[in-house]
Design an enzyme around this catalytic site. Structure first.
Site, mmCIF file in Angstrom:
data_model
loop_
_atom_site.group_PDB
_atom_site.id
_atom_site.type_symbol
_atom_site.label_atom_id
_atom_site.label_comp_id
_atom_site.label_asym_id
_atom_site.label_seq_id
_atom_site.Cartn_x
_atom_site.Cartn_y
_atom_site.Cartn_z
ATOM 1 N N ASP A 1 -8.578 -5.740 -4.804
ATOM 2 C CA ASP A 1 -8.161 -4.636 -3.944
ATOM 3 C C ASP A 1 -9.227 -3.547 -3.937
ATOM 4 O O ASP A 1 -9.597 -3.015 -4.980
ATOM 5 C CB ASP A 1 -6.829 -4.067 -4.457
ATOM 6 C CG ASP A 1 -6.136 -3.184 -3.450
ATOM 7 O OD1 ASP A 1 -6.828 -2.374 -2.795
ATOM 8 O OD2 ASP A 1 -4.913 -3.294 -3.311
ATOM 9 N N SER B 1 0.844 -1.188 0.000
ATOM 10 C CA SER B 1 0.000 0.000 0.000
ATOM 11 C C SER B 1 0.886 1.247 0.000
ATOM 12 O O SER B 1 1.710 1.416 -0.899
ATOM 13 C CB SER B 1 -0.949 -0.029 1.198
ATOM 14 O OG SER B 1 -1.937 0.968 1.078
ATOM 15 N N HIS C 1 -6.916 -5.960 -0.454
ATOM 16 C CA HIS C 1 -5.813 -4.999 -0.322
ATOM 17 C C HIS C 1 -4.704 -5.571 0.551
ATOM 18 O O HIS C 1 -4.881 -5.735 1.753
ATOM 19 C CB HIS C 1 -6.331 -3.691 0.262
ATOM 20 C CG HIS C 1 -5.304 -2.608 0.321
ATOM 21 N ND1 HIS C 1 -4.545 -2.254 -0.770
ATOM 22 C CD2 HIS C 1 -4.894 -1.807 1.335
ATOM 23 C CE1 HIS C 1 -3.729 -1.269 -0.428
ATOM 24 N NE2 HIS C 1 -3.912 -0.996 0.835
#
Length: 532
Positions: A407, A184, A446
């Site tokens: 995601d 991320s 994610h």
């Protein structure tokens, strides 16, 4: 978060604690001596053997073998306060240095990832990115341009130098290899390292990186405005399972198997099939305003002429809830009006870093007026979109990149677009594959978790610890033995619990290849799929 990590990190290493506790006393003098370690603009605040469980910034308690824990602060500018931690194994150091990335807007130490690296034998370091606070809070940036630079790029680079030197001082030898692992915003940090500080790391794992930061955070506003344009446009959580089921019915089987896992990143789904009046009475349906909002989210952020600015999201994960909060349900939709992570992150970024206003409201954002302002102010600093990796490749660096197709935070197409740009810049696909490979993960949210096989050395339950099943070990083999990963096998456990055994395994293929079933083998085994 707490449940996930107490299960997958704490319990896994408790047995090792007793075996190593007797070594702690002998390590006290060597560890304590690091308290006097000095570098320009660096102050070590603590150096001691950690024998008690670690209370993490994310609210977990980790039971770990005793280790040498070094804490400190770096001040490369008078306004900087870059916190760092270095964890050093008391025994069985593998000779390598690992640094882990942060998440969101920083402000914490990702102790959970540090623990994963420590138990693998790494000397490991992390930084809070130069400030303290919640990863969705950006108020620390108001009036603090140097802290913004620390967060954007400087903290990771400075911590790299400190961590490696602390490691060398403690063990009397420099690490033989330096690795970075982040997902991320931590993935963005890894790409920034490859682009701007190519000599820092020999190998970098980036997961779901926030590459086009400025456009991504604007896309969060796009989603929020689409869903909250009026009371009629909001899609409540009880509608999400029907949307997900319809999307799966539209997009499943494209890998040859009907299993509820969408594997084609080009899947297209028309939510109009759920229009009220078109479905059976009593079934969940969507009103016209809700359908229009959903179409905007799938299409992605576009300018006034309809040209794409940021990609949309792959349908089929709308109702997913993960321990890490990585599903579209939490990021895009939220459990109630105004409660999505999109809104929280956008408010932190634009209210804190860009416009520096505590009362900033996402509903006031004008894309034609405000996005150019955000790009001009911070785009060059925060975006990790430079496709020229010449220096990193020339120095022998290797980049392993993964992205879950489901995601709900960062669309997977952002990663494929960046990879394609690198291919164009670096001389073609064959040349790029010598140092950079991207793996798309069907059914993964994610950074980890999801309905598909999602254990492959990312966040969440660990998969088998070998180069065939683990991203970091695959990277090690690539860097140290020259064997590039042709595929990485991802594992799905029963109830996502390694103790309950393997439910299925599938290969993750280097983009643009996709895993296809051979038409005859068991569909729960990776050997029944080929990359093509």
């Amino acid at each position: 978060m707490r449940t996930m990590y107490s299960s997958f990190f704490g319990i896994a290493v408790v047995a090792a604690c007793a075996a190593q506790a007797q070594d702690a006393a002998s390590q006290l003098p060597a560890c304590g001596a690091l308290a006097s370690f000095t570098l320009p603009d660096v102050r070590v605040t603590s150096a001691a053997v950690q024998s008690e469980p670690v209370k993490t910034d994310l609210g977990n308690t980790l039971a770990l073998p005793p280790f040498c824990r070094v804490l400190g602060v770096a001040t490369p500018t008078p306004r900087s306060q870059i916190g760092f931690e270095v964890w050093l194994p008391l025994k069985d150091w593998n000779g390598r240095y690992a640094q882990v990335g942060n998440g969101g807007l920083g402000g914490v130490f990702f102790h959970e990832l540090m623990a994963q690296m420590l138990t693998r034998g790494y000397a490991v370091a992390a930084t809070d990115d130069g400030h303290k606070g919640s990863p969705v809070d950006g108020t620390w940036a108001i009036g603090e341009p140097e802290k913004v630079r620390d967060y954007a790029e400087r903290a990771v680079h400075v911590t790299n130098g400190i961590g490696r030197q602390v490691t060398a001082r403690h063990y009397g030898a420099a690490p033989k290899r330096n690795y970075f692992f982040g997902c991320s915003a931590g993935g963005r940090e890894g790409l920034i390292e490859a682009q701007r500080y190519p000599e820092d790391f020999h190998g970098i794992v980036v997961g779901a990186p926030a590459i086009e930061w400025s456009n991504l955070l604007a896309a969060f506003v796009w989603n929020a405005q689409a869903l909250h344009a009026s009371d009629a446009t909001f899609i409540p959580p009880d509608r999400l399972p029907a949307i997900q089921a319809a999307a799966i019915a539209s997009c499943d089987t494209q890998d040859g198997v009907k299993d509820g896992i969408v594997s084609n990143p080009a899947c297209r789904f028309d939510p109009g099939v759920l229009a009220c009046g078109r479905v059976s009475p009593g079934e969940s349906c969507l009103t016209t305003p809700q359908i229009d909002a959903l179409k905007k989210i799938y299409a992605g952020l576009r300018d006034g002429a309809g040209r794409p600015i940021a990609p949309g999201y792959l349908p089929s994960g709308e109702a997913e809830v993960a321990a890490f909060g990585g599903g579209p349900r939490a990021y895009i939709f939220g459990e109630a009006r105004g409660q999505s992570l999109n809104i929280l992150f956008a408010t932190g970024h634009f209210g804190g870093l860009v416009f520096e206003r505590r009362d900033w409201d996402y509903r006031t954002f004008d894309f034609a007026r405000d996005l150019p302002v955000a790009r001009a102010k911070l785009g060059a600093l925060l975006d990790a979109s430079n496709p020229d990796l010449t220096a990193f490749a020339r120095g022998g660096g290797k980049l392993l990149h993964y992205h879950g197709l489901l995601d709900g935070s960062i669309p997977a197409q952002m990663s494929t677009s960046y990879y394609d740009a690198v291919v164009d810049t670096m001389g073609g696909r064959a040349r790029t594959a010598e140092f950079y490979r991207l793996f798309l993960a069907p059914g993964v949210l994610h950074c980890g978790f999801g309905p598909g096989p999602h254990a492959f050395g990312n966040l969440g339950p660990p998969g088998p610890l070998d180069a065939e099943h683990d991203t970091l070990m695959a990277l090690e083999r690539w860097v140290e033995q020259g064997v590039a990963p042709a595929r990485i096998v991802a594992t799905k456990y029963r109830d996502d619990d390694p103790a309950r055994g393997v439910l299925m395994q599938r290969p993750l293929c280097p983009y643009p290849q996709l895993a296809k079933w051979d038409g005859k083998g068991p569909t729960d085994q990776a050997t029944s799929f080929r990359c093509e």
